[in-house]
Motif scaffolding. Structure first.
Motif, PDB file in Angstrom:
ATOM      1  N   LEU A   1       4.565 -22.732  21.607  1.00  0.00           N
ATOM      2  CA  LEU A   1       4.610 -22.401  20.363  1.00  0.00           C
ATOM      3  C   LEU A   1       3.790 -20.987  20.259  1.00  0.00           C
ATOM      4  O   LEU A   1       4.604 -19.723  20.559  1.00  0.00           O
ATOM      5  CB  LEU A   1       4.159 -22.825  19.576  1.00  0.00           C
ATOM      6  CG  LEU A   1       4.922 -24.198  18.801  1.00  0.00           C
ATOM      7  CD1 LEU A   1       4.214 -24.819  18.039  1.00  0.00           C
ATOM      8  CD2 LEU A   1       5.867 -24.021  18.104  1.00  0.00           C
ATOM      9  N   GLN A   2       2.783 -20.698  21.462  1.00  0.00           N
ATOM     10  CA  GLN A   2       2.094 -19.129  20.943  1.00  0.00           C
ATOM     11  C   GLN A   2       2.998 -18.328  21.880  1.00  0.00           C
ATOM     12  O   GLN A   2       3.360 -16.895  22.374  1.00  0.00           O
ATOM     13  CB  GLN A   2       0.783 -19.957  21.556  1.00  0.00           C
ATOM     14  CG  GLN A   2      -0.533 -20.034  20.435  1.00  0.00           C
ATOM     15  CD  GLN A   2       0.036 -21.839  20.734  1.00  0.00           C
ATOM     16  OE1 GLN A   2       0.845 -22.012  21.000  1.00  0.00           O
ATOM     17  NE2 GLN A   2      -1.065 -22.396  20.061  1.00  0.00           N
ATOM     18  N   PHE A   3       3.218 -19.022  22.913  1.00  0.00           N
ATOM     19  CA  PHE A   3       4.295 -18.572  23.764  1.00  0.00           C
ATOM     20  C   PHE A   3       5.420 -17.495  23.525  1.00  0.00           C
ATOM     21  O   PHE A   3       5.574 -16.452  23.575  1.00  0.00           O
ATOM     22  CB  PHE A   3       4.265 -19.375  25.436  1.00  0.00           C
ATOM     23  CG  PHE A   3       5.191 -17.922  26.321  1.00  0.00           C
ATOM     24  CD1 PHE A   3       6.464 -18.578  27.135  1.00  0.00           C
ATOM     25  CD2 PHE A   3       4.575 -17.179  26.862  1.00  0.00           C
ATOM     26  CE1 PHE A   3       7.136 -18.471  27.825  1.00  0.00           C
ATOM     27  CE2 PHE A   3       5.239 -16.503  28.017  1.00  0.00           C
ATOM     28  CZ  PHE A   3       5.771 -16.977  28.900  1.00  0.00           C
ATOM     29  N   LEU A   4       5.759 -18.686  22.909  1.00  0.00           N
ATOM     30  CA  LEU A   4       7.544 -18.418  22.370  1.00  0.00           C
ATOM     31  C   LEU A   4       7.262 -16.684  20.959  1.00  0.00           C
ATOM     32  O   LEU A   4       8.152 -16.197  21.047  1.00  0.00           O
ATOM     33  CB  LEU A   4       8.007 -18.887  21.675  1.00  0.00           C
ATOM     34  CG  LEU A   4       8.290 -20.049  22.357  1.00  0.00           C
ATOM     35  CD1 LEU A   4       9.289 -21.567  21.935  1.00  0.00           C
ATOM     36  CD2 LEU A   4       9.480 -19.449  23.765  1.00  0.00           C
ATOM     37  N   GLU A   5       6.133 -17.208  20.642  1.00  0.00           N
ATOM     38  CA  GLU A   5       5.838 -16.164  19.446  1.00  0.00           C
ATOM     39  C   GLU A   5       5.630 -15.076  19.406  1.00  0.00           C
ATOM     40  O   GLU A   5       6.070 -13.689  20.003  1.00  0.00           O
ATOM     41  CB  GLU A   5       4.335 -16.491  19.061  1.00  0.00           C
ATOM     42  CG  GLU A   5       4.061 -14.998  17.660  1.00  0.00           C
ATOM     43  CD  GLU A   5       3.271 -15.917  16.767  1.00  0.00           C
ATOM     44  OE1 GLU A   5       1.867 -16.586  17.182  1.00  0.00           O
ATOM     45  OE2 GLU A   5       2.969 -15.503  16.298  1.00  0.00           O
ATOM     46  N   TYR A   6       4.942 -14.717  21.081  1.00  0.00           N
ATOM     47  CA  TYR A   6       4.632 -13.815  22.468  1.00  0.00           C
ATOM     48  C   TYR A   6       5.891 -12.986  22.770  1.00  0.00           C
ATOM     49  O   TYR A   6       6.345 -11.818  22.778  1.00  0.00           O
ATOM     50  CB  TYR A   6       4.149 -14.030  23.422  1.00  0.00           C
ATOM     51  CG  TYR A   6       3.979 -12.774  24.351  1.00  0.00           C
ATOM     52  CD1 TYR A   6       4.432 -12.557  24.851  1.00  0.00           C
ATOM     53  CD2 TYR A   6       2.753 -11.444  23.866  1.00  0.00           C
ATOM     54  CE1 TYR A   6       5.097 -11.293  26.012  1.00  0.00           C
ATOM     55  CE2 TYR A   6       3.023 -10.427  24.932  1.00  0.00           C
ATOM     56  CZ  TYR A   6       3.926  -9.753  25.738  1.00  0.00           C
ATOM     57  OH  TYR A   6       4.047  -9.313  26.783  1.00  0.00           O
ATOM     58  N   LEU A   7       7.059 -13.721  22.910  1.00  0.00           N
ATOM     59  CA  LEU A   7       8.300 -13.676  24.040  1.00  0.00           C
ATOM     60  C   LEU A   7       8.755 -12.573  23.046  1.00  0.00           C
ATOM     61  O   LEU A   7       9.954 -11.979  23.069  1.00  0.00           O
ATOM     62  CB  LEU A   7       8.644 -14.433  24.628  1.00  0.00           C
ATOM     63  CG  LEU A   7       8.200 -15.725  25.902  1.00  0.00           C
ATOM     64  CD1 LEU A   7       9.336 -16.234  26.052  1.00  0.00           C
ATOM     65  CD2 LEU A   7       7.937 -14.210  26.977  1.00  0.00           C
ATOM     66  N   ARG A   8       8.630 -13.723  21.549  1.00  0.00           N
ATOM     67  CA  ARG A   8       9.902 -12.689  20.794  1.00  0.00           C
ATOM     68  C   ARG A   8       9.544 -11.653  19.890  1.00  0.00           C
ATOM     69  O   ARG A   8       9.859 -10.882  19.962  1.00  0.00           O
ATOM     70  CB  ARG A   8      10.448 -13.688  19.445  1.00  0.00           C
ATOM     71  CG  ARG A   8      11.211 -15.294  19.245  1.00  0.00           C
ATOM     72  CD  ARG A   8      10.783 -15.495  18.037  1.00  0.00           C
ATOM     73  NE  ARG A   8       9.738 -16.159  17.230  1.00  0.00           N
ATOM     74  CZ  ARG A   8       9.012 -17.066  17.817  1.00  0.00           C
ATOM     75  NH1 ARG A   8       9.688 -17.751  18.831  1.00  0.00           N
ATOM     76  NH2 ARG A   8       7.519 -17.671  17.175  1.00  0.00           N
TER      77      ARG A   8
END
Ligand code: DGT
Length: 202
Positions: A188-195
């Motif tokens: 979830l943290q990784f996807l937040e950064y990617l977005r």
């Protein structure tokens, strides 16, 4: 499905089967290039004091090692450590070590620290570390023997000698923390950064 917008496809610097499955299931396109680093030497050089710090340093070291070989490409390194009181455990080398490890953890609460580092051309773009707390049942020796017979070699691929999403769930009475953190990749943290940084459509 989150469309990968960057021209430079992601590289996953991990041999971990579950990390690849997690990213693939989330619809991300990536290439796998495992990082072969001397984890003990990296920890010694960094002089890390605890399990969480070790996970952070090792995730970065894996990402750096591969990023140096793929100029311009974002490289994701990951590491997971397990701590129980003053004890630090790593992936068991054989069934006997897995049994010894699980006997040491049963009836107690241990922490899993999962760290990520995203590096491109030597620059740290993103890092995070998440912790989960898992309380094991005080199971019997007979149960432990049956569990290891059923788990087989899979027990040797995880830092805690279990797969929570599999029969490992029978070992626990309480789990606190994010599911993906436990499996070894705080998604979830990784996807937040990617977005937020335009790597994927958000
Ligand atoms: N499927 C599954 N795997 C787990 C679970 N808990 C821990 N693991 C795995 C994830 C990682 O592959 C491994 C943690 O060890 P490491 O962080 O050192 O990664 P590993 O050596 O597997 O690969 P790497 O160093 O990234 O190339 O344990 C779980 O509940 N389910």
């Amino acid at each position: 499905m989150p469309l990968w917008l960057s021209r430079q496809p992601l590289v996953l610097a991990s041999k971990s089967d579950i990390r690849g499955k997690i990213l693939a299931a989330a619809g991300l396109r990536f290439e796998i290039r495992p990082a072969h680093i001397d984890e003990r030497a990296v920890e010694a050089e960094a002089g890390v004091s605890d399990a969480a710090a070790a996970a952070r340093v090792l995730a970065r070291a894996k990402a750096d090692a591969i990023a140096a070989t793929v100029p311009g490409r974002p490289v994701l390194g990951a590491d997971q450590t397990l701590a129980c009181g003053d004890m630090r455990l790593s992936k068991p080398v054989d069934a006997a070590a897995a049994a010894e490890q699980l006997r040491a953890l049963r009836g107690r609460t241990h922490e899993l620290h999962s760290a990520l580092a995203l590096v491109r051309d030597g620059t740290l773009l993103f890092s995070c570390i998440e912790t989960a707390r898992l309380t094991m049942r005080d199971f019997s020796d007979r149960f432990l023997e049956e569990y290891l017979d059923m788990a087989g070699n899979a027990a040797l691929t995880s830092v805690g000698a279990y797969q929570l999403e599999g029969i490992g769930i029978h070992l626990f009475e309480k789990v606190e923390g994010d599911y993906f953190t436990i499996l070894g990749l705080p998604l979830l943290q990784f996807l937040e950064y990617l977005r937020e940084h335009g790597f994927v459509d958000g």
